[in-house]
Structures are given as C-alpha cells and as structure tokens.
Design a protein around this motif. Structure first.
Motif, short mmCIF file in Angstrom:
data_model
loop_
_atom_site.label_atom_id
_atom_site.label_comp_id
_atom_site.label_asym_id
_atom_site.label_seq_id
_atom_site.Cartn_x
_atom_site.Cartn_y
_atom_site.Cartn_z
N SER A 57 1.07 -0.98 -0.04
CA SER A 57 0.13 0.12 -0.12
C SER A 57 0.83 1.43 -0.25
O SER A 57 2.03 1.07 0.36
N GLY A 58 0.38 2.28 -0.62
CA GLY A 58 1.27 3.41 -0.38
C GLY A 58 1.79 3.70 1.23
O GLY A 58 3.00 4.27 0.71
N GLY A 59 0.76 3.45 2.10
CA GLY A 59 2.01 4.22 3.36
C GLY A 59 2.68 2.83 3.70
O GLY A 59 3.81 3.16 4.10
N LEU A 89 -1.26 9.86 1.93
CA LEU A 89 -1.90 8.92 2.46
C LEU A 89 -3.22 8.55 3.31
O LEU A 89 -3.61 10.40 3.47
N ALA A 90 -3.74 7.54 3.70
CA ALA A 90 -4.72 8.23 4.62
C ALA A 90 -4.63 8.55 5.77
O ALA A 90 -2.88 8.14 6.70
N PRO A 91 -5.51 9.24 6.69
CA PRO A 91 -5.25 9.92 7.82
C PRO A 91 -4.44 9.33 9.56
O PRO A 91 -3.21 9.24 9.42
N VAL A 92 -5.31 7.51 9.26
CA VAL A 92 -4.54 5.88 10.27
C VAL A 92 -3.16 5.43 9.76
O VAL A 92 -2.30 5.78 10.82
N VAL A 93 -2.68 6.02 8.21
CA VAL A 93 -1.21 5.80 8.05
C VAL A 93 -0.36 6.89 7.94
O VAL A 93 0.62 6.70 8.90
#
Length: 234
Positions: A135-137, A164-168
């Motif tokens: 994944s990107g993260g 990236l997603a906030p959790v990442v």
C-alpha cells in the motif's frame, strides 16, 4: 550547526526556484518546512541532498561547504532524503530496497534491518514482497526505512504524508520521535500545517522560493502562518 544554507538559489533552466534562502538545522532538531504547492520546499530539499548542484558555500554541513557535491557524496556525509513519491525499486523486494540504503553508506549506527522492522513491524511481515506491491503507506515506510539504513545524522522527509490515509499518516508521524531519539535530526516538508507543527521544534514557511516565516513552532500563530502563506494577514 549541523546544516546551514546561505543565500541559497536554485534554478531549473531559465526558471529560478529559490531566491536567497537561509535555513539552519541543529543536531538532533526537528525543523518543519511548510508552504503551498510551488513554494520551493522540494527544491530546497533537493538542493541540500545534492540532487541539484549549487555553489559550494550555499550549503554547509558542520561548517564545511557541500553545495557542489553529488547526491551520493552528500549521503556519505550522513544526509539522507526520503523523496516525494517514495521512488522504490519495483524489481526489488521490501528487504532488498532496505538493504540498498545500507549499501549507500556503510557506517555503524542504530539502524539495521532489525531496528527498521521494529520501527515498522508490517515491513517484516512483507519483507519478501515486491516493494511496489505494498500500500502507499507501507511504501512510505519502506522509503523511510531505506534512508535510515544509511544511519544518517540528518533525515530529509519530503511530503511524507502526501496521498496517505489519516490513520497511515498517524503511524508515519509516530515514528519521527523514535528516529530523533536514535540521534538523527529531521527536516519535514509538509503541507499539513498541524502535522508539521506537532513534531517540529522550529518552522520555516516558504512562498514563491523565499522564506516568509521563521519561528519556534510553539510560538507560531494562525495569523502569522496565513500572512506567510499568502502575503497578507487574515
């Protein structure tokens, strides 16, 4: 002073991207560089890292001029960059991508495969996967780990939360205090002002290739950031 730029300029052909930029980074410090797209933040990182050549005295490392050194020579001095977009080697596994960082600068230090895997446990689980299959993260974690494997004393992080997603983003930023605790200074280029200020000791804001704000992160106000970004108070 660990790193200093003096009246740094940078050009792309006939286009000037930086105009007399002065920044400093002390040993062990975290410095944030904020600004809108096109402000010159990435160009600043590329100039420090030796990707863009400059006059020798425009970039100093421990008081010695390094502005004209190649990126490989700059890395051997202990300055590593996590580039925007990660730029992993698609034909290599996660572990092979990490090992390349260690080959770039073979010095003793706190960072090894074991310590990178301790910092980012998911990478150990996926160490035999192609780096670009993650994944990107996770790819961002590989890029950070690859830079750490050279055991740098200065880590340049260019837009590490981009896309990236906030959790990442939370997990990536949680690693920065641990990296500093191991002895490295960190420069974080970031568009998310809140994230940047949450980890930084000092902050620079850039606009159109110039520094428009330099301050302690704890003392920066919303009005000052607005003025630095847009050239006028709110």
């Amino acid at each position: 002073m660990l790193l200093e730029t003096r009246a740094l300029t940078a050009d792309y052909g006939q286009f000037r991207a930086l105009f007399g930029v002065d920044v400093t980074v002390a040993a062990g410090e975290c410095v944030a560089v904020i600004g809108a797209n096109g402000a010159g933040k990435s160009t600043l990182m590329r100039s420090i890292a030796g990707v863009l050549a400059n006059a020798p005295g425009m970039v100093l490392h421990r008081g010695e001029p390094i502005g004209a050194l190649s990126s490989a020579a700059v890395m051997k001095r202990g300055i590593a960059m996590v580039p925007e977009g990660r730029r992993l080697f698609p034909s290599l596994t996660v572990e092979e991508n990490l090992l390349i960082g260690g080959e770039a600068r073979k010095v003793a230090g706190p960072w090894s495969l074991a310590s990178v895997y301790a910092l980012f446990p998911v990478l150990k689980e996926r160490r035999h996967h192609p780096g670009t299959a993650l994944s990107g993260g996770q790819q961002q974690m590989v890029a950070i780990g690859r830079a750490l494997m050279s055991n740098p004393e200065l880590l340049l992080c260019d837009e590490i939360s981009l896309g990236l997603a906030p959790v990442v983003i939370r997990d990536v930023y949680a690693a920065l205090p641990k990296i500093r605790a191991a002895g490295a200074a960190v420069v974080v280029v970031e568009q998310d002002i809140g994230k940047a200020l949450s980890v930084a000791d000092r902050v620079y804001c850039m606009m159109e290739g110039r520094v428009t704000l330099s301050a302690r992160a704890s003392e920066v106000t919303r009005e000052a950031v607005h003025a630095a970004y847009f050239g006028a108070a709110a």
